[in-house]
Design an enzyme around this catalytic site. Structure first.
Site, PDB file in Angstrom:
ATOM      1  N   HIS A 194      38.822  41.640  45.860  1.00  0.00           N
ATOM      2  CA  HIS A 194      38.818  43.144  45.768  1.00  0.00           C
ATOM      3  C   HIS A 194      37.314  43.825  46.076  1.00  0.00           C
ATOM      4  O   HIS A 194      36.752  44.583  44.856  1.00  0.00           O
ATOM      5  CB  HIS A 194      39.637  43.578  44.556  1.00  0.00           C
ATOM      6  CG  HIS A 194      41.077  43.391  44.658  1.00  0.00           C
ATOM      7  ND1 HIS A 194      41.365  42.522  45.457  1.00  0.00           N
ATOM      8  CD2 HIS A 194      42.171  44.082  43.921  1.00  0.00           C
ATOM      9  CE1 HIS A 194      42.889  42.335  44.978  1.00  0.00           C
ATOM     10  NE2 HIS A 194      43.174  43.453  44.373  1.00  0.00           N
ATOM     11  N   HIS A 247      54.493  44.631  47.244  1.00  0.00           N
ATOM     12  CA  HIS A 247      53.122  45.188  46.883  1.00  0.00           C
ATOM     13  C   HIS A 247      52.546  45.535  48.237  1.00  0.00           C
ATOM     14  O   HIS A 247      52.280  44.797  49.074  1.00  0.00           O
ATOM     15  CB  HIS A 247      52.310  44.309  46.045  1.00  0.00           C
ATOM     16  CG  HIS A 247      51.147  44.668  45.574  1.00  0.00           C
ATOM     17  ND1 HIS A 247      50.747  46.222  45.674  1.00  0.00           N
ATOM     18  CD2 HIS A 247      49.800  44.183  44.976  1.00  0.00           C
ATOM     19  CE1 HIS A 247      49.641  46.499  44.936  1.00  0.00           C
ATOM     20  NE2 HIS A 247      49.057  45.172  44.779  1.00  0.00           N
ATOM     21  N   GLU A 287      49.254  46.519  48.588  1.00  0.00           N
ATOM     22  CA  GLU A 287      47.903  45.999  48.885  1.00  0.00           C
ATOM     23  C   GLU A 287      47.801  44.829  49.707  1.00  0.00           C
ATOM     24  O   GLU A 287      48.458  43.988  49.995  1.00  0.00           O
ATOM     25  CB  GLU A 287      47.257  45.527  47.362  1.00  0.00           C
ATOM     26  CG  GLU A 287      45.750  45.781  47.282  1.00  0.00           C
ATOM     27  CD  GLU A 287      45.232  45.777  45.897  1.00  0.00           C
ATOM     28  OE1 GLU A 287      45.902  45.370  44.843  1.00  0.00           O
ATOM     29  OE2 GLU A 287      44.033  46.023  45.620  1.00  0.00           O
ATOM     30  N   ASP A 309      45.872  42.191  50.237  1.00  0.00           N
ATOM     31  CA  ASP A 309      45.799  40.838  49.768  1.00  0.00           C
ATOM     32  C   ASP A 309      47.332  40.204  49.893  1.00  0.00           C
ATOM     33  O   ASP A 309      47.557  39.140  50.044  1.00  0.00           O
ATOM     34  CB  ASP A 309      45.336  40.411  48.690  1.00  0.00           C
ATOM     35  CG  ASP A 309      45.543  41.357  47.573  1.00  0.00           C
ATOM     36  OD1 ASP A 309      46.029  42.287  47.708  1.00  0.00           O
ATOM     37  OD2 ASP A 309      45.271  40.633  46.404  1.00  0.00           O
ATOM     38  N   HIS A 315      50.016  47.027  39.242  1.00  0.00           N
ATOM     39  CA  HIS A 315      48.893  47.833  38.879  1.00  0.00           C
ATOM     40  C   HIS A 315      48.905  49.068  40.120  1.00  0.00           C
ATOM     41  O   HIS A 315      47.912  49.979  39.945  1.00  0.00           O
ATOM     42  CB  HIS A 315      47.655  47.174  38.824  1.00  0.00           C
ATOM     43  CG  HIS A 315      47.156  46.690  40.175  1.00  0.00           C
ATOM     44  ND1 HIS A 315      45.880  46.754  40.518  1.00  0.00           N
ATOM     45  CD2 HIS A 315      47.734  45.605  40.880  1.00  0.00           C
ATOM     46  CE1 HIS A 315      45.679  46.287  41.723  1.00  0.00           C
ATOM     47  NE2 HIS A 315      46.678  45.434  41.904  1.00  0.00           N
ATOM     48  N   ASP A 369      51.627  40.629  41.523  1.00  0.00           N
ATOM     49  CA  ASP A 369      50.153  40.419  40.942  1.00  0.00           C
ATOM     50  C   ASP A 369      50.403  40.131  39.275  1.00  0.00           C
ATOM     51  O   ASP A 369      49.522  39.523  38.682  1.00  0.00           O
ATOM     52  CB  ASP A 369      49.558  41.929  40.976  1.00  0.00           C
ATOM     53  CG  ASP A 369      48.907  41.897  42.140  1.00  0.00           C
ATOM     54  OD1 ASP A 369      48.202  40.862  42.763  1.00  0.00           O
ATOM     55  OD2 ASP A 369      48.551  43.063  42.553  1.00  0.00           O
ATOM     56  N   TYR A 410      42.188  37.605  34.778  1.00  0.00           N
ATOM     57  CA  TYR A 410      42.867  38.279  35.845  1.00  0.00           C
ATOM     58  C   TYR A 410      43.295  39.604  35.303  1.00  0.00           C
ATOM     59  O   TYR A 410      43.283  40.703  35.697  1.00  0.00           O
ATOM     60  CB  TYR A 410      44.250  37.479  36.531  1.00  0.00           C
ATOM     61  CG  TYR A 410      44.832  38.206  37.553  1.00  0.00           C
ATOM     62  CD1 TYR A 410      44.333  37.952  38.824  1.00  0.00           C
ATOM     63  CD2 TYR A 410      45.596  39.016  37.316  1.00  0.00           C
ATOM     64  CE1 TYR A 410      44.871  38.595  39.961  1.00  0.00           C
ATOM     65  CE2 TYR A 410      46.263  39.847  38.374  1.00  0.00           C
ATOM     66  CZ  TYR A 410      45.732  39.656  39.850  1.00  0.00           C
ATOM     67  OH  TYR A 410      46.394  40.181  40.697  1.00  0.00           O
ATOM     68  N   HIS A 454      49.137  35.143  42.940  1.00  0.00           N
ATOM     69  CA  HIS A 454      47.873  34.638  42.811  1.00  0.00           C
ATOM     70  C   HIS A 454      47.717  33.329  41.900  1.00  0.00           C
ATOM     71  O   HIS A 454      48.523  33.534  40.805  1.00  0.00           O
ATOM     72  CB  HIS A 454      46.846  35.561  42.331  1.00  0.00           C
ATOM     73  CG  HIS A 454      46.530  36.734  43.204  1.00  0.00           C
ATOM     74  ND1 HIS A 454      46.011  36.564  44.503  1.00  0.00           N
ATOM     75  CD2 HIS A 454      47.037  38.015  43.173  1.00  0.00           C
ATOM     76  CE1 HIS A 454      45.894  37.957  45.185  1.00  0.00           C
ATOM     77  NE2 HIS A 454      46.436  38.691  44.350  1.00  0.00           N
TER      78      HIS A 454
HETATM   79 FE1  FEO Z   1      47.224  44.353  43.766  1.00  0.00          FE
HETATM   80 FE2  FEO Z   1      46.884  41.006  44.259  1.00  0.00          FE
HETATM   81  O1  FEO Z   1      46.836  42.769  44.722  1.00  0.00           O
END
Ligand code: FEO
Length: 399
Positions: A25, A81, A83, A85, A147, A166, A194, A227
């Site tokens: 990030h 999600h 985001e 990634d 998040h 996440d 994390y 992740h």
């Molecule tokens: Fe909130 Fe792994 O992206």
């Protein structure tokens, strides 16, 4: 050809390892050993992909998918999600599988359109909605603000897998994809790292969501995050740890973070550490400019107090400390004490500035004034800081 990894019958990991990632990030979260972007493939009568990967790794994900299903079509794609990634490969995916049916949350639709400027025939799902893929049923649970507003998880019956996105993630890039192929302490430490750097501001949402999931009485055999490694043996320890993280459960620990040019503030930090450490407090001491900010956030999570020190830099806080305080201020910290300290030459203003910022960030000050030192501390000054450390130790042990 890169291969998928089988998790259970009909369920495969088709993600990527980003071994060289050091700035997760952007520079917000420096990491040491890379990470992974986990996508999962469910092969039932309908074939379903859960999440994609960062756009640059799309071809690797495709290779792993093809290793399982060849050129068969994919029927569904679940965007847990928005985001990048996890959603960065989505547009390419839809180009490759234009008939795939995308599912996401209400906020997911909004965020995906705003990010990628493309409309798709999304089916919006909310908590409790299901998708029948043939023999299996997928149940969705929204996780707003864990998040982003759009986060959600997916529960697969019979295999009892939670695809948690996440939540419960960690930065581990390993072909040993399961928790029990690593030490428990390593897994929990990575999960803590994390959590502290991504999820910490949302402890209230995490605590409430954990209660909601427990109340659903789901049998959970596996937690597959977006992740890192997949949890199957350490799930009770993980859930216990998350409950502690979410409530800022702390121990007799103090983190000292400081910046110092001519060692005067460092001498103060080390004297305070002596008083604390010699009185049963686990004390950690870090010079901010030579320490990864992610380590500072992780250490802060379970500390009862932080002491933040800076010399006077043109009547302002040292940039490394200002950066640390800015990060801390965004984390909605609860139930922790703090104090500013520092050496000054001709203007004693910085300790007060630190205290103001700590107070505004939600910390209770150990005292109103902080600790200030004019130029170099002498032996008596240092002894007085050791004494103060002892006093703080007693106060902290009684918290
Ligand atoms: Fe909130 Fe792994 O992206």
């Amino acid at each position: 050809m890169k291969q998928a990894i089988k998790l259970k019958d009909h369920v495969y990991w088709v993600g990527v390892h980003d071994f060289n990632c050091r700035d997760f990030h952007g520079d917000l979260f420096p990491i040491q050993e890379g990470t992974s972007y986990n996508a999962y493939l469910i092969v039932d009568k309908q074939i379903t992909l859960i999440d994609t990967v960062e756009e640059e790794f799309f071809d690797i994900m495709m290779e792993r998918i093809h290793s399982v299903i060849g050129n068969q079509p994919i029927d569904n794609v679940i965007v847990q999600h928005a985001e990048p990634d996890h959603s960065g490969g989505f547009v390419k995916f839809m180009n490759a599988y234009p008939n795939a049916q995308p599912y996401t949350s209400n906020a997911g639709v909004t965020n995906m359109i705003k990010q990628y400027f493309k409309e798709y025939p999304y089916i919006k799902v909310k908590t409790g909605d299901t998708l029948q893929t043939g023999d299996y049923t997928l149940t969705f649970v929204e996780m707003p603000m864990i998040h982003w507003p759009d986060n959600m998880l997916t529960y697969m019956d019979q295999t009892n897998i939670v695809f948690s996105n996440d939540a419960f993630g960690q930065h581990i890039a390993s072909y040993k994809m399961f928790d029990d192929q690593h030490e428990l302490t390593t897994c929990l430490e990575k999960a803590k790292d994390y959590y502290a750097n991504i999820v910490m501001p949302y402890g209230l949402q995490v605590a409430n969501k954990l209660k909601q999931i427990m109340a659903m009485n789901l049998t959970i055999d596996m937690i597959a995050p977006a992740h890192g490694i997949i949890w199957r043996s350490y799930i009770p320890e993980l859930l216990n740890a998350y409950t502690e993280f979410a409530t800022f459960k702390s121990k007799n620990k103090v983190v000292i973070v400081y910046e110092s040019i001519w060692n005067h503030t460092q001498m103060m930090a080390e004297a305070l550490a002596e008083g604390l450490g010699m009185n049963d407090i686990d004390v950690k001491v870090y010079k901010a400019s030579v320490t990864s900010s992610s380590i500072l956030m992780k250490e802060l999570l379970d500390a009862k107090a932080i002491l933040v020190g800076s010399g006077n830099y043109n009547n302002a806080i040292a940039p490394s400390i200002a950066y640390f305080l800015e990060k801390v201020a965004s984390c909605k910290i609860k139930n922790k004490k703090a104090l500013g300290f520092g050496s000054y030459g001709w203007a004693n203003v910085v300790t007060k500035q630190i205290n103001e910022r700590l107070s505004k960030a939600g910390f209770t000050l150990l005292n109103e004034n902080g600790i200030s030192q004019n130029y170099t501390p002498n032996k008596q000054d240092l002894d007085s800081f050791i004494e103060l450390g002892k006093e703080f130790a007693n106060e902290i042990k009684n918290m």
